[in-house]
Design a protein around this motif. Sequence first.
Motif, short mmCIF file in Angstrom:
data_model
loop_
_atom_site.label_atom_id
_atom_site.label_comp_id
_atom_site.label_asym_id
_atom_site.label_seq_id
_atom_site.Cartn_x
_atom_site.Cartn_y
_atom_site.Cartn_z
N LEU A 129 0.86 -1.19 0.00
CA LEU A 129 0.00 0.00 0.00
C LEU A 129 0.89 1.23 0.00
N ILE A 130 0.68 2.09 -0.99
CA ILE A 130 1.40 3.37 -1.07
C ILE A 130 0.37 4.46 -0.81
N GLN A 131 0.39 5.01 0.41
CA GLN A 131 -0.57 6.05 0.78
C GLN A 131 0.06 7.41 0.49
N HIS A 132 -0.21 7.92 -0.69
CA HIS A 132 0.34 9.20 -1.11
C HIS A 132 -0.78 10.20 -1.31
N SER A 133 -0.66 11.33 -0.66
CA SER A 133 -1.67 12.38 -0.71
C SER A 133 -1.84 12.92 -2.12
N PRO A 185 0.81 1.65 5.91
CA PRO A 185 1.25 1.49 4.53
C PRO A 185 2.74 1.22 4.41
N PHE A 186 3.13 0.67 3.26
CA PHE A 186 4.53 0.40 2.97
C PHE A 186 5.29 1.72 2.81
N HIS A 187 4.61 2.72 2.25
CA HIS A 187 5.23 4.04 2.13
C HIS A 187 4.15 5.11 2.28
N LEU A 188 4.50 6.21 2.96
CA LEU A 188 3.54 7.27 3.27
C LEU A 188 4.07 8.63 2.83
N TYR A 189 3.24 9.37 2.09
CA TYR A 189 3.45 10.80 1.87
C TYR A 189 2.14 11.45 2.26
N SER A 190 2.12 12.08 3.42
CA SER A 190 0.86 12.47 4.05
C SER A 190 0.28 13.76 3.49
N MET A 191 -1.03 13.93 3.73
CA MET A 191 -1.70 15.19 3.40
C MET A 191 -1.03 16.34 4.14
N ARG A 192 -0.63 16.10 5.36
CA ARG A 192 0.02 17.14 6.16
C ARG A 192 1.31 17.62 5.49
N GLN A 193 2.12 16.66 5.03
CA GLN A 193 3.37 17.04 4.37
C GLN A 193 3.10 17.75 3.05
N ALA A 194 2.12 17.26 2.28
CA ALA A 194 1.81 17.88 1.00
C ALA A 194 1.35 19.33 1.18
N ILE A 195 0.56 19.59 2.23
CA ILE A 195 0.10 20.96 2.51
C ILE A 195 1.27 21.83 2.96
N GLN A 196 2.06 21.31 3.89
CA GLN A 196 3.16 22.11 4.43
C GLN A 196 4.24 22.38 3.38
#
Length: 1018
Positions: free
Chosen positions: A307-311, A516-527
């Motif tokens: 699972l790649i949870q990318h915002s 998830p195996f890899h995470l790029y969060s909504m928080r990071q994408a906003i910041q």
Amino acid sequence: MSSRSKHNELRFEDAIELELLARGYENRKPETFSATLGLFPADVVEYIKTSQPKKWQKLSDIQRDAAEATLLDALTKELATKGSLHVLRHGFKCFGTTFQVAAFKPASGMNPDTIAAYEQNILTITRQVKFNPDTEQSVDVVLAVNGIPVVTAELKNPMTGQNVENAKHQYANDRDPRLTLFRFKERSLVHFAVDPDLVFMTTKLEGRSTAWLPFNRGYRNGAGNPPSEGGNYRSAYLWEETLTRDSLLDILARFVHLQIDERQIRTDKGVRTVRKETMIFPRYHQLAVVRKLVTHAEAHGSGHNYLIQHSAGSGKSNSIAWVAHHLAGLHDSKDQKVFDTVVVITDRLVLDQQLQDTIYQFEHKKGVVEKIDEDTQQLAKALANRVPIIISTIQKFPFISSAITTLGKKGEHIAIDSANRRFAIIVDEAHSSSAGETAQALRGILNREGIEAAVAAQILDDEDDSDLTPEARENMLREMAKRPRQPNLSYFAFTATPKFKTKALFDEPGDDGKSPFHLYSMRQAIQEGFIMDVLANYTTYKAYFGLVKQVADDPEVPEREAAKALARFLAFHPHNLRQKVEVIVEHFRTFTRHKIGGRAKAMVVTGSRLHAVRYKQEIDKYIREKGYTDIKTLVAFSGTVEDPEVEGKTYTEVGMNGGIRESELPEKFSTEEYQVLIVAEKYQTGFDQPLLHTMYVDKRLDHIQAVQTLSRLNRRAAGKDDTFVLDFVNERDDILKAFKPYYEATEIGEMPDVHQLYAIQHELEASPVINQPEITQFCEIWFRNRREPTAGEHKQLNGILDQAVIRFGQLNDADKEAFKSKLVSFRNLYAFLAQIIPYQDSDLEKLYTYARFLLLKLPRRAEGPGYELEDEVALRFYRLQKISEGGIDLEEGEAEPLKGPTEVGTRGAEDKSVVLSKLVDKLNERFGTEFKQADQLFFDQIAEAAVDNETLQTAAKVNSLDNFKPVFDRLLEGLFIDRMDGNEEIFDKIMNDPVFRGLASEQLMREVYERLRGRPNM
């Protein structure tokens, strides 16, 4: 810059240079760079002499002493016309001979010559490079491949009062993009602004208009970089990982690409094509996820679910393209291909085209990528022909067997051989393509031989199914074998908003030991500024209204049905719509239309197709009445809509939009002609319009739907500084609750108990509806002839199910609800758990198969006729009032874990009969504190909060009403206090009048207890 500042900066340069020299680089003196040519000419010539001696000799024989100058002249001309990326990958021509200027690492080590060629690359680091032949200006660091500069960097040290922002400023103001070293595409492909803590990059210098992207690892699911271990620089990963010899060559070979976007615009001279070129260099998280997936797959082979949870804003399309390209050529340590074919499952046309365009830049070979845009026969042929990368929708897979039969009848005999073949399946939007019978069909096609072997082994080992014929039993075992994960299939699932089932099925653990195996969060994408914070400006309106009864009699009606009818009456009432339309249009003209340089657009989200039709009519009517010429609308809904108030009149999207075809609507909306798009269901997911600034919401949004709908605003555009949401329906707390699980890492609750399935099975089989011989008889017919069932078999299946339907009809209403709830629970739980746990229990499979079809035949819950109460009630007063404005802070509160399937089924709420006048009074009471008896809304909110309280849920499960009372009383005061704002009058009475409080508390306690005890899972 002071000498001390320069000294500190040089020490930073020293550290970077030492690390790169230890990782495969050589250093060069700055005077070896030619600012005029934009090359390190000696390295260019040296590389070609060493790597291609015969070609060099041929040129020398022709040009003699002018050979070097001739070579460099030809190279600079091709760099100017084709760009450095193209020349690095494909070489350049000089006197009819193609010279290569780089050799990239081959996918396997089977050819020693290609490995030797790779080792001949010369990577250099040069400091303080003078880039302008007319000045002494220099750039801190230049990295070159075989004499061609590919990376520049400006370094700053905060200890001297300068940081990464100063480096950006230096590039913007002191680095002329017209000079050869900095010219877009022709030499350096990426420029880094670096300090010890942060890294930013750009692929195109445009003076003060230069767009910078963060190239940071992320810290605590937000922007920035974590403290480095061992006292190292936080940004050390740039030179210790990303820019090392092997890494940079891999990036140049298989990541960097030129993205070309073309669009047509109308001018007074006709249609003009506007072309925009963007050099894509991977962002840190994109590089990290591709390499992490490839490394794991190389080491562990197939049979894993990632699972790649990318915002949103993560650049998912490029990430998918890079993963597909890398997996298609991946070899393990024994030089064996890890995957024979990569299948990309998507429903997005944009991704289809982008994927093809991106991979074609890496692989100039026909047949590497095939998009299945015709029919299932095309998919069958692609699989049979072993096309390396296939792009398709998942819906085509169930029909492959039929397609093969059809092709055979045409004389085209093909076979999809899955024996010893391994597949990588990349899923765009995991929760829409990962479960259910369609996904099961995909597994059945791509591991047919493996499934057949498993079936044969089970037939030999297991003799328990003598109640089915061998043919039926074999087909049933085949269906069972398709459910769990297959050893020759690996799934790579991308999504920004995973559901519980998605996280449970794609369970390969990441660095923290969990999916998830890899995470790029909504928080990071906003910041990091890749998406907008759509909740930063969120305003709610509330409707205050009164209804009066118009009829002389006072009929009894079902409360829920009548409430729905009254809600419809209110939603479609002209006065209600008129007020909302006035708010929408005037807000848009006053605030929104001036945003984004006067190009801002808005979306109106409606609750139904008829609602959208009425909104379109009312907005257009209001615009005409006011004589406004600066706002024009489009509407989007599917099918044909009939308005019950206009007999014989129907509406379609195309008709209401003046003939604009459905496929043309997104492009039309992007033009300056249209500003407002009114939608019903359509365009609330997957719609990418960066100029969308404002959303007017007149629809209930729950959970993931709220996130997906409001996120249509989050795309960035030049000049887009903020967004705005005006919500007529939803509460701020509900929206926060919906977004919170996806702001950082999404957590899930406990997995369902695997033994729960057997408990439900036992309860179902004990019911009078279920007859075991009928289940066996049904499954015998169903599984015996799966491919081509006859009309007679269909008739038999219906006859068997009808027997159970008759028995179901003999139950009382409560038992009907209980049975149906259990049956739904069993169906959902088995479909979910069988993908995780290989039950290999034929009794469960038979009951599941039977239950799926029985549920379709069971009568729906009798709810009586729908009520149309418009003639019986009238609107007494109505007004809209702004309740709150400002932002919803996603940093506040804790995210609730996502819940999985449980024993909860379909039990509906009991609908009490009330007299119409009391129901009208109740609605009048619920909306607005200034009206008499408005207290009911206050008590309703208290009851809802109490029912959702986990402490009270637990207490109600195990306690009598008397023992439940002290727990309830202890929490009640807090619930009252939470809702005191706007309810001061009733709150004061509760707090200061013990008798009134006692009566209210007693009533609330009984209602909450009864509701909690009445839940199906109690």
